[in-house]
Design an enzyme around this catalytic site. Sequence first.
Site, mmCIF file in Angstrom:
data_model
loop_
_atom_site.group_PDB
_atom_site.id
_atom_site.type_symbol
_atom_site.label_atom_id
_atom_site.label_comp_id
_atom_site.label_asym_id
_atom_site.label_seq_id
_atom_site.Cartn_x
_atom_site.Cartn_y
_atom_site.Cartn_z
ATOM 1 N N ASN A 1 0.872 -1.175 0.000
ATOM 2 C CA ASN A 1 0.000 0.000 0.000
ATOM 3 C C ASN A 1 0.908 1.224 0.000
ATOM 4 O O ASN A 1 1.428 1.619 1.039
ATOM 5 C CB ASN A 1 -0.898 -0.021 1.248
ATOM 6 C CG ASN A 1 -1.767 1.219 1.355
ATOM 7 O OD1 ASN A 1 -1.821 2.030 0.432
ATOM 8 N ND2 ASN A 1 -2.451 1.374 2.486
ATOM 9 N N LYS B 1 0.127 4.213 -0.470
ATOM 10 C CA LYS B 1 -0.547 5.420 0.019
ATOM 11 C C LYS B 1 -0.242 6.589 -0.931
ATOM 12 O O LYS B 1 -0.107 6.372 -2.127
ATOM 13 C CB LYS B 1 -0.149 5.706 1.468
ATOM 14 C CG LYS B 1 -0.358 4.471 2.350
ATOM 15 C CD LYS B 1 -0.248 4.727 3.825
ATOM 16 C CE LYS B 1 -0.460 3.418 4.569
ATOM 17 N NZ LYS B 1 -0.415 3.565 6.007
ATOM 18 N N HIS C 1 -9.758 1.226 4.551
ATOM 19 C CA HIS C 1 -8.500 1.448 5.278
ATOM 20 C C HIS C 1 -8.750 2.432 6.425
ATOM 21 O O HIS C 1 -9.553 3.369 6.287
ATOM 22 C CB HIS C 1 -7.438 2.014 4.325
ATOM 23 C CG HIS C 1 -6.083 2.050 4.944
ATOM 24 N ND1 HIS C 1 -5.698 3.072 5.774
ATOM 25 C CD2 HIS C 1 -5.056 1.177 4.904
ATOM 26 C CE1 HIS C 1 -4.464 2.824 6.206
ATOM 27 N NE2 HIS C 1 -4.056 1.678 5.694
ATOM 28 N N GLU D 1 -7.166 4.884 7.454
ATOM 29 C CA GLU D 1 -6.971 6.299 7.107
ATOM 30 C C GLU D 1 -8.203 6.861 6.404
ATOM 31 O O GLU D 1 -8.553 8.028 6.582
ATOM 32 C CB GLU D 1 -5.702 6.453 6.247
ATOM 33 C CG GLU D 1 -4.449 6.327 7.103
ATOM 34 C CD GLU D 1 -3.235 5.742 6.399
ATOM 35 O OE1 GLU D 1 -3.185 5.740 5.157
ATOM 36 O OE2 GLU D 1 -2.323 5.273 7.113
ATOM 37 N N GLU E 1 -5.796 -4.697 10.664
ATOM 38 C CA GLU E 1 -4.840 -3.611 10.839
ATOM 39 C C GLU E 1 -5.185 -2.821 12.103
ATOM 40 O O GLU E 1 -5.990 -1.869 12.044
ATOM 41 C CB GLU E 1 -4.880 -2.669 9.633
ATOM 42 C CG GLU E 1 -4.494 -3.332 8.325
ATOM 43 C CD GLU E 1 -3.894 -2.333 7.348
ATOM 44 O OE1 GLU E 1 -2.751 -2.538 6.933
ATOM 45 O OE2 GLU E 1 -4.548 -1.331 7.029
ATOM 46 N N GLY F 1 1.786 2.786 10.738
ATOM 47 C CA GLY F 1 2.687 3.921 10.555
ATOM 48 C C GLY F 1 3.325 4.408 11.842
ATOM 49 O O GLY F 1 3.918 5.478 11.878
ATOM 50 N N SER G 1 2.883 -1.584 10.551
ATOM 51 C CA SER G 1 4.323 -1.570 10.837
ATOM 52 C C SER G 1 5.008 -2.917 10.615
ATOM 53 O O SER G 1 5.890 -3.303 11.380
ATOM 54 C CB SER G 1 4.589 -1.063 12.259
ATOM 55 O OG SER G 1 4.128 0.278 12.391
HETATM 56 P P1 PGA Z 1 2.383 0.685 7.711
HETATM 57 O O1 PGA Z 1 0.962 0.797 6.988
HETATM 58 O O2 PGA Z 1 3.007 -0.608 7.233
HETATM 59 O O3 PGA Z 1 3.149 1.893 7.278
HETATM 60 O O4 PGA Z 1 2.133 0.646 9.178
HETATM 61 C C1 PGA Z 1 0.153 -0.320 6.800
HETATM 62 C C2 PGA Z 1 -1.150 0.091 6.188
HETATM 63 O O5 PGA Z 1 -1.625 1.193 6.479
HETATM 64 O O6 PGA Z 1 -1.742 -0.648 5.375
#
Ligand code: PGA
Length: 246
Positions: free
Chosen positions: A5, A7, A91, A93, A163, A169, A208
């Site tokens: 992903n 982003k 997601h 976000e 998640e 993140g 992460s």
């Molecule tokens: P991250 O994001 O690996 O940077 O924690 C994962 C995600 O949001 O799918």
Amino acid sequence: MVAANWKMNGTLVTIRPLLKKIIDEKQAGIRAEIAICPPFVYLDEISRQLDATGIFLGAQNLSQHESGAYTGEVSAKMLRDYNCRYVIVGHSERRTLYGETDELVANKFACAVAGGLTPILCIGEYLEEREAGDTESVIARQLDTVIDKSGISAFANAVIAYEPVWAIGTGKTATPEQAEEIHAFIRLRLARHDDKVADTIRIVYGGSIKAINAEELFTMADIDGGLVGGASLNADDFLTICHAAR
Ligand code: PGA
């Protein structure tokens, strides 16, 4: 399965060499399925580059409508035009920053399925919810809203990404045991409706994932891969994670 992903990161200057490394290494022998989810504007170029590489393309979002006067939105059919197999739905976000509710996420999931895409449905709890002991009820609510709307059979062609929001993140990964506990819970919840779907669906972990912790996560019984954000922007890190998913 390992899905990247990206982003809202990268430009053509950075994603071209990143993609080339991933394609070269996949062809040299990575057994895990790989999916790349770039920003919409790069789907065209990446779709052409991924042709015949065995790597799948995914989008990060889609509209809950089939077509019409929805300025700035992108439909499932448009994504199919660019050979997307996957689309990330719900997601955290999107839920947090763009107000996507459980109902909206369920509608997007339904649109993805109807449009011939495989949704990667993201579910996960906030830190406060975990600390209050509400993780399972949050996961159940997020999952049940989608099952109620689309039916369990729609999950025969779906991926679920667990998640935990506190792990995304933040550099703070769930321990393999914490993740496994919720993955097993998700599978059990699906099994209430359909054993076969519960057995065969891929439930991936996200939050992460790094080159150094991927392997221990992937050895857990109910963790079938990962959805990788930050670490997917670095070819070496991402490929180490892909190799760990053998
Ligand atoms: P991250 O994001 O690996 O940077 O924690 C994962 C995600 O949001 O799918």
